[in-house]
Write a protein that holds these residues in place. Sequence first.
Motif, PDB file in Angstrom:
ATOM      1  N   VAL A 244       0.865  -1.187   0.000  1.00  0.00           N
ATOM      2  CA  VAL A 244       0.000   0.000   0.000  1.00  0.00           C
ATOM      3  C   VAL A 244       0.895   1.228   0.000  1.00  0.00           C
ATOM      4  O   VAL A 244       1.777   1.368   0.865  1.00  0.00           O
ATOM      5  CB  VAL A 244      -0.935   0.040   1.226  1.00  0.00           C
ATOM      6  N   ASP A 245       0.705   2.127  -0.969  1.00  0.00           N
ATOM      7  CA  ASP A 245       1.413   3.406  -1.034  1.00  0.00           C
ATOM      8  C   ASP A 245       0.381   4.529  -1.049  1.00  0.00           C
ATOM      9  O   ASP A 245      -0.657   4.421  -1.730  1.00  0.00           O
ATOM     10  CB  ASP A 245       2.280   3.503  -2.294  1.00  0.00           C
ATOM     11  N   TYR A 246       0.681   5.613  -0.336  1.00  0.00           N
ATOM     12  CA  TYR A 246      -0.256   6.741  -0.275  1.00  0.00           C
ATOM     13  C   TYR A 246       0.534   8.043  -0.235  1.00  0.00           C
ATOM     14  O   TYR A 246       1.572   8.133   0.439  1.00  0.00           O
ATOM     15  CB  TYR A 246      -1.146   6.635   0.960  1.00  0.00           C
ATOM     16  N   THR A 247       0.048   9.050  -0.970  1.00  0.00           N
ATOM     17  CA  THR A 247       0.662  10.383  -0.985  1.00  0.00           C
ATOM     18  C   THR A 247      -0.406  11.443  -0.787  1.00  0.00           C
ATOM     19  O   THR A 247      -1.459  11.396  -1.438  1.00  0.00           O
ATOM     20  CB  THR A 247       1.387  10.639  -2.319  1.00  0.00           C
ATOM     21  N   TYR A 248      -0.123  12.375   0.103  1.00  0.00           N
ATOM     22  CA  TYR A 248      -1.006  13.522   0.342  1.00  0.00           C
ATOM     23  C   TYR A 248      -0.225  14.800   0.051  1.00  0.00           C
ATOM     24  O   TYR A 248       0.906  14.978   0.518  1.00  0.00           O
ATOM     25  CB  TYR A 248      -1.495  13.535   1.785  1.00  0.00           C
ATOM     26  N   LEU A 249      -0.817  15.702  -0.758  1.00  0.00           N
ATOM     27  CA  LEU A 249      -0.183  16.968  -1.106  1.00  0.00           C
ATOM     28  C   LEU A 249      -1.142  18.118  -0.821  1.00  0.00           C
ATOM     29  O   LEU A 249      -2.323  18.053  -1.181  1.00  0.00           O
ATOM     30  CB  LEU A 249       0.206  17.005  -2.587  1.00  0.00           C
ATOM     31  N   ASP A 250      -0.630  19.158  -0.215  1.00  0.00           N
ATOM     32  CA  ASP A 250      -1.423  20.355   0.067  1.00  0.00           C
ATOM     33  C   ASP A 250      -0.652  21.567  -0.440  1.00  0.00           C
ATOM     34  O   ASP A 250       0.338  21.981   0.163  1.00  0.00           O
ATOM     35  CB  ASP A 250      -1.701  20.478   1.571  1.00  0.00           C
ATOM     36  N   TRP A 251      -1.101  22.106  -1.594  1.00  0.00           N
ATOM     37  CA  TRP A 251      -0.431  23.248  -2.207  1.00  0.00           C
ATOM     38  C   TRP A 251      -1.032  24.552  -1.708  1.00  0.00           C
ATOM     39  O   TRP A 251      -2.239  24.683  -1.553  1.00  0.00           O
ATOM     40  CB  TRP A 251      -0.571  23.184  -3.726  1.00  0.00           C
ATOM     41  N   LYS A 252      -0.173  25.539  -1.485  1.00  0.00           N
ATOM     42  CA  LYS A 252      -0.606  26.893  -1.141  1.00  0.00           C
ATOM     43  C   LYS A 252       0.053  27.835  -2.142  1.00  0.00           C
ATOM     44  O   LYS A 252       1.177  28.306  -1.947  1.00  0.00           O
ATOM     45  CB  LYS A 252      -0.218  27.241   0.300  1.00  0.00           C
ATOM     46  N   PHE A 269      -4.294  30.748  -9.590  1.00  0.00           N
ATOM     47  CA  PHE A 269      -3.530  29.773 -10.356  1.00  0.00           C
ATOM     48  C   PHE A 269      -3.480  28.456  -9.567  1.00  0.00           C
ATOM     49  O   PHE A 269      -3.687  28.439  -8.358  1.00  0.00           O
ATOM     50  CB  PHE A 269      -2.104  30.270 -10.612  1.00  0.00           C
ATOM     51  N   HIS A 270      -3.194  27.378 -10.276  1.00  0.00           N
ATOM     52  CA  HIS A 270      -3.170  26.059  -9.652  1.00  0.00           C
ATOM     53  C   HIS A 270      -1.863  25.361  -9.996  1.00  0.00           C
ATOM     54  O   HIS A 270      -1.267  25.598 -11.047  1.00  0.00           O
ATOM     55  CB  HIS A 270      -4.342  25.194 -10.141  1.00  0.00           C
ATOM     56  N   GLU A 306      -8.919  14.204  -7.822  1.00  0.00           N
ATOM     57  CA  GLU A 306      -9.082  15.196  -8.870  1.00  0.00           C
ATOM     58  C   GLU A 306      -7.909  16.177  -8.837  1.00  0.00           C
ATOM     59  O   GLU A 306      -7.293  16.410  -7.794  1.00  0.00           O
ATOM     60  CB  GLU A 306     -10.405  15.942  -8.699  1.00  0.00           C
ATOM     61  N   PHE A 307      -7.600  16.754 -10.010  1.00  0.00           N
ATOM     62  CA  PHE A 307      -6.510  17.713 -10.088  1.00  0.00           C
ATOM     63  C   PHE A 307      -6.711  18.616 -11.294  1.00  0.00           C
ATOM     64  O   PHE A 307      -7.504  18.323 -12.196  1.00  0.00           O
ATOM     65  CB  PHE A 307      -5.156  17.004 -10.170  1.00  0.00           C
ATOM     66  N   PHE A 308      -5.987  19.722 -11.322  1.00  0.00           N
ATOM     67  CA  PHE A 308      -6.005  20.653 -12.446  1.00  0.00           C
ATOM     68  C   PHE A 308      -4.900  20.261 -13.421  1.00  0.00           C
ATOM     69  O   PHE A 308      -3.790  19.912 -13.017  1.00  0.00           O
ATOM     70  CB  PHE A 308      -5.771  22.087 -11.973  1.00  0.00           C
ATOM     71  N   TYR A 309      -5.204  20.347 -14.719  1.00  0.00           N
ATOM     72  CA  TYR A 309      -4.186  20.034 -15.714  1.00  0.00           C
ATOM     73  C   TYR A 309      -3.342  21.258 -16.047  1.00  0.00           C
ATOM     74  O   TYR A 309      -2.170  21.157 -16.357  1.00  0.00           O
ATOM     75  CB  TYR A 309      -4.811  19.477 -16.990  1.00  0.00           C
ATOM     76  N   SER A 310      -3.943  22.442 -16.014  1.00  0.00           N
ATOM     77  CA  SER A 310      -3.249  23.669 -16.371  1.00  0.00           C
ATOM     78  C   SER A 310      -3.293  24.639 -15.202  1.00  0.00           C
ATOM     79  O   SER A 310      -4.260  24.644 -14.435  1.00  0.00           O
ATOM     80  CB  SER A 310      -3.894  24.309 -17.613  1.00  0.00           C
ATOM     81  N   PRO A 311      -2.277  25.485 -15.024  1.00  0.00           N
ATOM     82  CA  PRO A 311      -2.288  26.428 -13.904  1.00  0.00           C
ATOM     83  C   PRO A 311      -3.397  27.464 -13.994  1.00  0.00           C
ATOM     84  O   PRO A 311      -3.845  27.979 -12.967  1.00  0.00           O
ATOM     85  CB  PRO A 311      -0.914  27.106 -13.991  1.00  0.00           C
ATOM     86  N   LEU A 312      -3.846  27.784 -15.231  1.00  0.00           N
ATOM     87  CA  LEU A 312      -4.740  28.922 -15.397  1.00  0.00           C
ATOM     88  C   LEU A 312      -6.073  28.510 -15.995  1.00  0.00           C
ATOM     89  O   LEU A 312      -6.458  28.953 -17.061  1.00  0.00           O
ATOM     90  CB  LEU A 312      -4.086  30.003 -16.269  1.00  0.00           C
TER      91      LEU A 312
END
Length: 381
Positions: A244-252, A269-270, A306-312
């Motif tokens: 089992v592998d898990y990753t958590y990311l929190d961008w600011k 922006f993302h 879910e995630f954004f593909y482009s920053p804008l």
Amino acid sequence: MCIRDRYYYNEEVEEDSKPTSTGLELVLVPLAVSANPGAIFATLTPFPVSRGGELVTLDTPIEPFGDNSRLGKSEVDSWAVFGQARYQVSEPLGVTVGLRYTDDKKEMSRLRANGLQEVDISDSNVDPMITFDYDWNDSLNTYLRWASAYKAGGVSLSSNSFGEFDKEVASTIEIGLKSKFWDRRARLNLAIFSTTYEDMQLDFSDPSNIRVTETFNTSNGDVDIDGIEIEFSVIPTDGLTIGVDYTYLDWKLGLQPNPLSSTGVLEEFHRPQAPKHSGTVSLDYVFEPMSMGTLSFHADIVSSGEFFYSPLNNFRHDSRDLLNARITLSDIPIGNDKGSLKIAIWGKNLTDEEYVVYSICLLYTSPSPRDQRGSGVAGCG
């Protein structure tokens, strides 16, 4: 213990981009020679093109060499020296320090209808690193690490402005553990980290012209990312491994000025392609060897939030869970000690889940490609 090394890298890139907006394939391009560099983008009539493989002639030029056409060239020279040393403070406690110096030089030029543009860029950076590690016993190790890294500045050949962007510097602090237990049949690794970016570089396409890629540095404060990584595996019985592998990311990231806008209004922006949650659950089983070879089975579920593909843009890629599997027969004897053969049957996305694999922000909408179920047979000797 002391380790030192050096690094050198050279890259030369040439770009020749001459788009058309008619869907016709360009066959011949008559060029005019002139003291004006933009003259090489002139076209003559009649103009030969290909339509469906058939050569046709247009009495009016389709003018493929407009403002979006370009001839570009870049050369990059990068070298670095780095080294690290370790000191054993006591039997369980060790300290490792490292240092890297990097020097980058870039020469970039672009020829468009409005003339020749040239830029020379020189960047350098010193990146230190220090790690404290502590061995509690033969099966448990903890560590604390701080390090910095950098990415050189440059110019995007496909940008509209051909403007320079500055270097990006990141510093990371990480605390973690590495452990083995249950008679070394189980393994657990954990890392908690925080990274701060100064002048982060962001790439995005102009929605009004997707051939234009702009790169700029964030300027409204630093960019922070906090994360957790967990890796766990266990062998409950001979031949069977579960992971089992898990990753958590929190961008600011914060609000940033849009370089394509003249209003000066800060926009959201993302960080692209960075889901907050992602992970994998896997199962491997190796059967007892047979005279005809060794049979093994692998299956995994790869999950992404879910995630954004482009920053804008505000288009989110939906979360997905993909089931994949592989059956392998290895160590198949060929005879007379001539070697062995391996054959595998595999399948990916076995539940046939549809999901977007690529998207780009346009001023109009169009269907996005979706990945589908696949299978195959592979063999090697």
